[in-house]
Design an enzyme around this catalytic site. Structure first.
Site, PDB file in Angstrom:
ATOM      1  N   ILE A  11       0.833  -1.225   0.000  1.00  0.00           N
ATOM      2  CA  ILE A  11       0.000   0.000   0.000  1.00  0.00           C
ATOM      3  C   ILE A  11       0.859   1.263   0.000  1.00  0.00           C
ATOM      4  O   ILE A  11       0.427   2.308  -0.471  1.00  0.00           O
ATOM      5  CB  ILE A  11      -0.981  -0.034   1.190  1.00  0.00           C
ATOM      6  CG1 ILE A  11      -2.151   0.930   0.951  1.00  0.00           C
ATOM      7  CG2 ILE A  11      -0.267   0.269   2.519  1.00  0.00           C
ATOM      8  CD1 ILE A  11      -3.304   0.738   1.918  1.00  0.00           C
ATOM      9  N   ASP A  34       1.320  -0.379   9.633  1.00  0.00           N
ATOM     10  CA  ASP A  34       1.546   0.887  10.350  1.00  0.00           C
ATOM     11  C   ASP A  34       3.037   1.254  10.275  1.00  0.00           C
ATOM     12  O   ASP A  34       3.412   2.377   9.912  1.00  0.00           O
ATOM     13  CB  ASP A  34       1.109   0.695  11.806  1.00  0.00           C
ATOM     14  CG  ASP A  34       0.976   1.990  12.586  1.00  0.00           C
ATOM     15  OD1 ASP A  34       0.696   1.911  13.794  1.00  0.00           O
ATOM     16  OD2 ASP A  34       1.148   3.075  12.000  1.00  0.00           O
ATOM     17  N   GLY A 119      -4.108  -8.786  10.918  1.00  0.00           N
ATOM     18  CA  GLY A 119      -2.713  -9.172  11.179  1.00  0.00           C
ATOM     19  C   GLY A 119      -2.505  -9.354  12.667  1.00  0.00           C
ATOM     20  O   GLY A 119      -3.069 -10.263  13.286  1.00  0.00           O
TER      21      GLY A 119
HETATM   22  N1  APR Z   1       0.807  -2.989   2.418  1.00  0.00           N
HETATM   23  C1  APR Z   1      -0.425  -3.539   2.559  1.00  0.00           C
HETATM   24  N2  APR Z   1      -0.767  -4.360   3.576  1.00  0.00           N
HETATM   25  C2  APR Z   1       0.196  -4.646   4.488  1.00  0.00           C
HETATM   26  C3  APR Z   1       1.511  -4.117   4.414  1.00  0.00           C
HETATM   27  C4  APR Z   1       1.794  -3.251   3.323  1.00  0.00           C
HETATM   28  N3  APR Z   1       3.001  -2.681   3.170  1.00  0.00           N
HETATM   29  N4  APR Z   1       2.224  -4.591   5.478  1.00  0.00           N
HETATM   30  C5  APR Z   1       1.394  -5.407   6.162  1.00  0.00           C
HETATM   31  N5  APR Z   1       0.181  -5.450   5.570  1.00  0.00           N
HETATM   32  C6  APR Z   1      -1.001  -6.232   5.918  1.00  0.00           C
HETATM   33  C7  APR Z   1      -0.806  -7.428   6.805  1.00  0.00           C
HETATM   34  O1  APR Z   1      -0.239  -8.516   6.069  1.00  0.00           O
HETATM   35  C8  APR Z   1      -2.244  -7.686   7.219  1.00  0.00           C
HETATM   36  O2  APR Z   1      -2.908  -8.408   6.211  1.00  0.00           O
HETATM   37  O3  APR Z   1      -1.875  -5.419   6.673  1.00  0.00           O
HETATM   38  C9  APR Z   1      -2.837  -6.264   7.298  1.00  0.00           C
HETATM   39  C10 APR Z   1      -3.076  -5.747   8.704  1.00  0.00           C
HETATM   40  O4  APR Z   1      -2.089  -6.276   9.569  1.00  0.00           O
HETATM   41  P1  APR Z   1      -1.339  -5.357  10.679  1.00  0.00           P
HETATM   42  O5  APR Z   1      -0.466  -4.385   9.986  1.00  0.00           O
HETATM   43  O6  APR Z   1      -0.737  -6.295  11.671  1.00  0.00           O
HETATM   44  O7  APR Z   1      -2.525  -4.517  11.357  1.00  0.00           O
HETATM   45  P2  APR Z   1      -3.632  -4.975  12.422  1.00  0.00           P
HETATM   46  O8  APR Z   1      -3.909  -6.424  12.381  1.00  0.00           O
HETATM   47  O9  APR Z   1      -4.762  -4.008  12.197  1.00  0.00           O
HETATM   48  O10 APR Z   1      -2.936  -4.667  13.820  1.00  0.00           O
HETATM   49  C11 APR Z   1      -2.694  -3.321  14.168  1.00  0.00           C
HETATM   50  O11 APR Z   1      -0.375  -3.721  14.512  1.00  0.00           O
HETATM   51  O12 APR Z   1       1.251  -2.641  13.348  1.00  0.00           O
HETATM   52  C12 APR Z   1       0.576  -2.669  14.532  1.00  0.00           C
HETATM   53  O13 APR Z   1       0.582  -0.378  15.248  1.00  0.00           O
HETATM   54  C13 APR Z   1      -0.230  -1.404  14.725  1.00  0.00           C
HETATM   55  O14 APR Z   1      -0.772  -1.937  16.977  1.00  0.00           O
HETATM   56  C14 APR Z   1      -1.293  -1.887  15.664  1.00  0.00           C
HETATM   57  C15 APR Z   1      -1.565  -3.296  15.171  1.00  0.00           C
END
Ligand code: APR
Length: 170
Positions: A11, A34, A119
């Site tokens: 993304i 994030d 995630g």
């Molecule tokens: N582009 C698109 N999607 C991504 C990318 C990227 N560069 N990197 C990771 N993802 C995907 C993951 O593979 C997953 O499918 O984003 C989705 C959401 O996963 P997370 O990033 O772990 O987010 P979430 O499950 O909402 O958890 C949020 O994780 O990163 C921390 O600060 C954040 O505490 C918060 C928690």
């Protein structure tokens, strides 16, 4: 071309009006998407996020995109999965809807989402995908100014789940 698309990719590379960040309630960065968004945007993003003093689950906040190709970043903390009886589905739909409301309020025509909460927050992607796409589809039906919403899946399993869900909401 469809107004709602599912692609596999990163993304942070997308040149759209707004990308959505799956944040946490501190809005001070983290791992996953994030962390990737903050790394790509540069340190200005954290300074901008600090001003909000956090953000409740399901709500959304908008900042500039800084060094990202996207003009804006919309930050939304999705729900942590706790088994499905703690209002997770409503909060997940709120994250999608509130992010889209902010995008429209700021004149965005193209928006990209990651798979919020599936995630680190462990929301089962098979449950999240149809709910996310249904919420986006319904919003698109009432907001013609939105030209395109893209769900950007990072891994194969997520991409398969959203492609399957897309068939049920078309
Ligand atoms: N582009 C698109 N999607 C991504 C990318 C990227 N560069 N990197 C990771 N993802 C995907 C993951 O593979 C997953 O499918 O984003 C989705 C959401 O996963 P997370 O990033 O772990 O987010 P979430 O499950 O909402 O958890 C949020 O994780 O990163 C921390 O600060 C954040 O505490 C918060 C928690």
């Amino acid at each position: 071309m469809a107004r709602l698309e599912v692609i596999q990719g990163d993304i942070t590379k997308l040149k759209v009006d707004a990308i959505v960040n799956a944040a946490n309630t501190t809005l001070r960065g983290g791992g996953g998407v994030d962390g990737a968004i903050h790394r790509a945007a540069g340190p200005g993003l954290d300074v901008a996020c600090a001003k909000f003093g956090g953000c409740p689950t399901g709500a959304a906040r908008i900042t500039s995109g800084f060094n990202l190709p996207a003009t804006f970043v919309i930050h939304t903390p999705g729900p942590v999965w706790q088994g499905g009886n703690q209002n997770e589905a409503t909060l997940l739909a709120d994250s999608y809807r509130n992010s889209l409301e902010l995008a429209v309020a700021n004149g965005c025509r193209t928006v990209a989402f990651p798979s919020i909460s599936t995630g680190v927050y462990a929301y089962p992607v098979e449950e999240a995908a149809p709910l996310a796409l249904q919420t986006i589809k319904y919003f698109l039906g009432n907001h013609s100014q939105l030209e395109r919403v893209v769900m950007v899946c990072f891994d194969e399993r997520t991409y398969t789940a959203y492609q399957r869900a897309l068939k049920t909401v078309q």
